[in-house]
Design a protein around this motif. Structure first.
Motif, PDB file in Angstrom:
ATOM      1  N   GLY A 107       0.797  -1.215   0.000  1.00  0.00           N
ATOM      2  CA  GLY A 107       0.000   0.000   0.000  1.00  0.00           C
ATOM      3  C   GLY A 107       0.828   1.264   0.000  1.00  0.00           C
ATOM      4  N   PHE A 108       2.124   1.136   0.241  1.00  0.00           N
ATOM      5  CA  PHE A 108       2.983   2.321   0.291  1.00  0.00           C
ATOM      6  C   PHE A 108       3.107   2.992  -1.069  1.00  0.00           C
ATOM      7  CE2 PHE A 108       7.161   4.390   0.062  1.00  0.00           C
ATOM      8  CZ  PHE A 108       7.039   5.275   1.120  1.00  0.00           C
ATOM      9  N   ARG A 109       2.795   2.243  -2.136  1.00  0.00           N
ATOM     10  CA  ARG A 109       2.919   2.825  -3.476  1.00  0.00           C
ATOM     11  C   ARG A 109       2.028   4.051  -3.653  1.00  0.00           C
ATOM     12  NH1 ARG A 109      -0.081  -1.747  -3.766  1.00  0.00           N
ATOM     13  NH2 ARG A 109      -2.144  -1.672  -4.743  1.00  0.00           N
ATOM     14  N   TYR A 110       0.978   4.166  -2.836  1.00  0.00           N
ATOM     15  CA  TYR A 110       0.067   5.294  -2.970  1.00  0.00           C
ATOM     16  C   TYR A 110       0.646   6.594  -2.433  1.00  0.00           C
ATOM     17  CZ  TYR A 110      -3.486   1.933  -4.333  1.00  0.00           C
ATOM     18  OH  TYR A 110      -4.188   0.958  -5.002  1.00  0.00           O
ATOM     19  N   SER A 144       4.254   6.955  -2.656  1.00  0.00           N
ATOM     20  CA  SER A 144       5.644   6.834  -3.082  1.00  0.00           C
ATOM     21  C   SER A 144       5.907   7.666  -4.330  1.00  0.00           C
ATOM     22  CB  SER A 144       5.969   5.362  -3.377  1.00  0.00           C
ATOM     23  OG  SER A 144       7.218   5.238  -4.030  1.00  0.00           O
ATOM     24  N   VAL A 145       6.885   8.557  -4.257  1.00  0.00           N
ATOM     25  CA  VAL A 145       7.263   9.371  -5.405  1.00  0.00           C
ATOM     26  C   VAL A 145       7.754   8.480  -6.539  1.00  0.00           C
ATOM     27  CG1 VAL A 145       8.822  11.167  -6.239  1.00  0.00           C
ATOM     28  CG2 VAL A 145       7.856  11.324  -3.941  1.00  0.00           C
ATOM     29  N   ARG A 146       8.527   7.481  -6.196  1.00  0.00           N
ATOM     30  CA  ARG A 146       9.035   6.557  -7.210  1.00  0.00           C
ATOM     31  C   ARG A 146       7.891   5.862  -7.943  1.00  0.00           C
ATOM     32  NH1 ARG A 146      12.674   1.084  -6.034  1.00  0.00           N
ATOM     33  NH2 ARG A 146      12.412   0.170  -8.118  1.00  0.00           N
ATOM     34  N   ALA A 147       6.873   5.438  -7.217  1.00  0.00           N
ATOM     35  CA  ALA A 147       5.735   4.756  -7.833  1.00  0.00           C
ATOM     36  C   ALA A 147       4.993   5.670  -8.795  1.00  0.00           C
ATOM     37  CB  ALA A 147       4.784   4.233  -6.761  1.00  0.00           C
ATOM     38  N   PHE A 148       4.835   6.949  -8.419  1.00  0.00           N
ATOM     39  CA  PHE A 148       4.155   7.902  -9.314  1.00  0.00           C
ATOM     40  C   PHE A 148       4.913   8.014 -10.637  1.00  0.00           C
ATOM     41  CE2 PHE A 148       2.923  10.386  -5.238  1.00  0.00           C
ATOM     42  CZ  PHE A 148       2.056   9.369  -4.887  1.00  0.00           C
ATOM     43  N   ALA A 149       6.231   8.208 -10.546  1.00  0.00           N
ATOM     44  CA  ALA A 149       7.046   8.390 -11.744  1.00  0.00           C
ATOM     45  C   ALA A 149       7.074   7.122 -12.591  1.00  0.00           C
ATOM     46  CB  ALA A 149       8.470   8.799 -11.356  1.00  0.00           C
ATOM     47  N   GLU A 150       7.190   5.974 -11.936  1.00  0.00           N
ATOM     48  CA  GLU A 150       7.245   4.718 -12.675  1.00  0.00           C
ATOM     49  C   GLU A 150       5.923   4.427 -13.379  1.00  0.00           C
ATOM     50  OE1 GLU A 150      10.619   2.049 -10.392  1.00  0.00           O
ATOM     51  OE2 GLU A 150       8.507   1.787  -9.862  1.00  0.00           O
ATOM     52  N   LEU A 197      -1.507   0.588  -9.345  1.00  0.00           N
ATOM     53  CA  LEU A 197      -1.635   2.028  -9.180  1.00  0.00           C
ATOM     54  C   LEU A 197      -2.181   2.628 -10.469  1.00  0.00           C
ATOM     55  CD1 LEU A 197      -0.925   4.387  -7.205  1.00  0.00           C
ATOM     56  CD2 LEU A 197       1.198   4.639  -8.489  1.00  0.00           C
ATOM     57  N   SER A 198      -3.280   3.351 -10.376  1.00  0.00           N
ATOM     58  CA  SER A 198      -3.916   3.882 -11.579  1.00  0.00           C
ATOM     59  C   SER A 198      -3.178   5.109 -12.099  1.00  0.00           C
ATOM     60  CB  SER A 198      -5.371   4.240 -11.294  1.00  0.00           C
ATOM     61  OG  SER A 198      -5.454   5.390 -10.479  1.00  0.00           O
ATOM     62  N   ILE A 207      -2.741  12.868 -10.511  1.00  0.00           N
ATOM     63  CA  ILE A 207      -3.284  13.768  -9.487  1.00  0.00           C
ATOM     64  C   ILE A 207      -2.324  13.881  -8.306  1.00  0.00           C
ATOM     65  CG2 ILE A 207      -5.135  14.093  -7.817  1.00  0.00           C
ATOM     66  CD1 ILE A 207      -7.034  12.816  -9.832  1.00  0.00           C
ATOM     67  N   ALA A 208      -1.801  12.747  -7.863  1.00  0.00           N
ATOM     68  CA  ALA A 208      -0.869  12.752  -6.732  1.00  0.00           C
ATOM     69  C   ALA A 208       0.393  13.539  -7.067  1.00  0.00           C
ATOM     70  CB  ALA A 208      -0.515  11.319  -6.338  1.00  0.00           C
ATOM     71  N   SER A 209       0.853  13.440  -8.304  1.00  0.00           N
ATOM     72  CA  SER A 209       2.051  14.178  -8.725  1.00  0.00           C
ATOM     73  C   SER A 209       1.803  15.683  -8.681  1.00  0.00           C
ATOM     74  CB  SER A 209       2.459  13.757 -10.142  1.00  0.00           C
ATOM     75  OG  SER A 209       2.813  12.398 -10.177  1.00  0.00           O
ATOM     76  N   LEU A 210       0.640  16.107  -9.169  1.00  0.00           N
ATOM     77  CA  LEU A 210       0.302  17.532  -9.158  1.00  0.00           C
ATOM     78  C   LEU A 210       0.162  18.050  -7.729  1.00  0.00           C
ATOM     79  CD1 LEU A 210      -2.296  17.659 -12.085  1.00  0.00           C
ATOM     80  CD2 LEU A 210       0.093  18.401 -12.112  1.00  0.00           C
ATOM     81  N   VAL A 211      -0.448  17.239  -6.874  1.00  0.00           N
ATOM     82  CA  VAL A 211      -0.586  17.635  -5.469  1.00  0.00           C
ATOM     83  C   VAL A 211       0.783  17.765  -4.816  1.00  0.00           C
ATOM     84  CG1 VAL A 211      -1.390  16.875  -3.200  1.00  0.00           C
ATOM     85  CG2 VAL A 211      -2.881  16.647  -5.192  1.00  0.00           C
ATOM     86  N   LEU A 212       1.664  16.806  -5.099  1.00  0.00           N
ATOM     87  CA  LEU A 212       3.008  16.853  -4.527  1.00  0.00           C
ATOM     88  C   LEU A 212       3.758  18.104  -4.963  1.00  0.00           C
ATOM     89  CD1 LEU A 212       5.390  15.676  -2.992  1.00  0.00           C
ATOM     90  CD2 LEU A 212       5.920  14.281  -5.008  1.00  0.00           C
ATOM     91  N   LEU A 213       3.638  18.462  -6.242  1.00  0.00           N
ATOM     92  CA  LEU A 213       4.292  19.674  -6.736  1.00  0.00           C
ATOM     93  C   LEU A 213       3.783  20.909  -6.012  1.00  0.00           C
ATOM     94  CD1 LEU A 213       4.372  19.061 -10.605  1.00  0.00           C
ATOM     95  CD2 LEU A 213       6.318  19.101  -9.036  1.00  0.00           C
ATOM     96  N   GLY A 214       2.453  21.005  -5.886  1.00  0.00           N
ATOM     97  CA  GLY A 214       1.879  22.165  -5.218  1.00  0.00           C
ATOM     98  C   GLY A 214       2.244  22.236  -3.752  1.00  0.00           C
ATOM     99  N   VAL A 215       2.137  21.104  -3.076  1.00  0.00           N
ATOM    100  CA  VAL A 215       2.453  21.070  -1.642  1.00  0.00           C
ATOM    101  C   VAL A 215       3.939  21.292  -1.399  1.00  0.00           C
ATOM    102  CG1 VAL A 215       2.503  19.588   0.398  1.00  0.00           C
ATOM    103  CG2 VAL A 215       0.494  19.596  -1.069  1.00  0.00           C
TER     104      VAL A 215
END
Length: 236
Positions: A176-179, A181-187, A203-204, A210-218
């Motif tokens: 569940g950590f993939r949700y 994980s920065v590495r999981a988003f990029a991969e 991982l969809s 969406i998670a990548s965009l949130v990470l950038l903003g945060v």
């Protein structure tokens, strides 16, 4: 963003020993792929070289060095106070430094992965993976590490703990950590772009975007928020 701050940040990053280390990591990755191919006479293992060494280690480490290189030293020696005394938005300062760090990290990461792919004799699909995951992962990691560098004097240590312990160990044993994980988003983005199998399970793509965009903003917003508090408190 502020062009003057970006120029100074770039000079501080590439003009120091840290810049040589950032360059060394991709070179070592390419050398590893070349040596393995020369010894075996066959294409290298994409999973072992590109994924487990390049994506898992080189990409986050160059991002960590870049993020801390443009902000960490100023936090450590207190000179950030002089930067914050200028009539420039704290968020503009954070964004300017982030763009420089992310750009340098992305170039280094893509160069390393792409060089390893070519030196290792891998297929054209891995060229796409190198570009997408190298650039995307470097930018996302830089956003995370920029926020950490602004939040603590120990940004380098905290980043190393994240890369070596949190992602490497927890990501390996906790599915569940993939949700988060920065590495999981990029991969996941690289998997979709190149149609290759990377270890991101179910991982969809929508979630990864969406998670990548949130990470950038945060990440960038958090760094700016911390810089604003840094000036107000004067605690460093």
């Amino acid at each position: 963003m502020n062009l003057t701050i970006m120029r100074l940040a770039l000079q501080a990053l590439v003009g120091q020993r840290r810049g040589l280390v950032i360059l060394t990591l991709p070179v070592l990755l390419v050398a590893l792929a070349g040596v393995l191919r020369a010894l075996t006479g066959e294409p290298v293992s994409a999973n072992a070289v590109v994924v487990e060494v390049g994506i898992a280690l080189v990409v986050p480490l160059v991002a960590l060095l870049a993020a801390n290189g443009v902000l960490g030293p100023e936090i450590d020696d207190g000179s950030v106070v002089y930067l914050l005394s200028t009539p420039v938005s704290r968020y503009a300062v954070a964004a300017s430094k982030f763009v420089v760090a992310a750009g340098v990290a992305a170039v280094a990461a893509v160069t390393g992965l792409l060089g390893a792919t070519l030196a290792g004799g891998l297929s054209g699909r891995w060229v796409v993976v190198s570009v997408v995951v190298g650039a995307g992962g470097a930018v996302l990691y830089t956003a995370l590490f920029s926020a950490i560098a602004a939040a603590t004097r120990h940004g380098m240590i905290a980043g190393l703990v994240y890369v070596t312990v949190v992602e490497s160990l927890l990501g390996r044993f906790l599915g569940g950590f993939r949700y988060v994980s920065v590495r999981a988003f990029a991969e996941r983005l690289g998997e979709v772009a190149a149609d290759v199998d990377l270890p991101v399970a179910d991982l969809s793509t929508t979630y990864a975007v969406i998670a990548s965009l949130v990470l950038l903003g945060v990440g960038v917003g958090g760094a700016g928020w911390r810089l604003a508090r840094f000036q107000l408190r004067g605690d460093e």
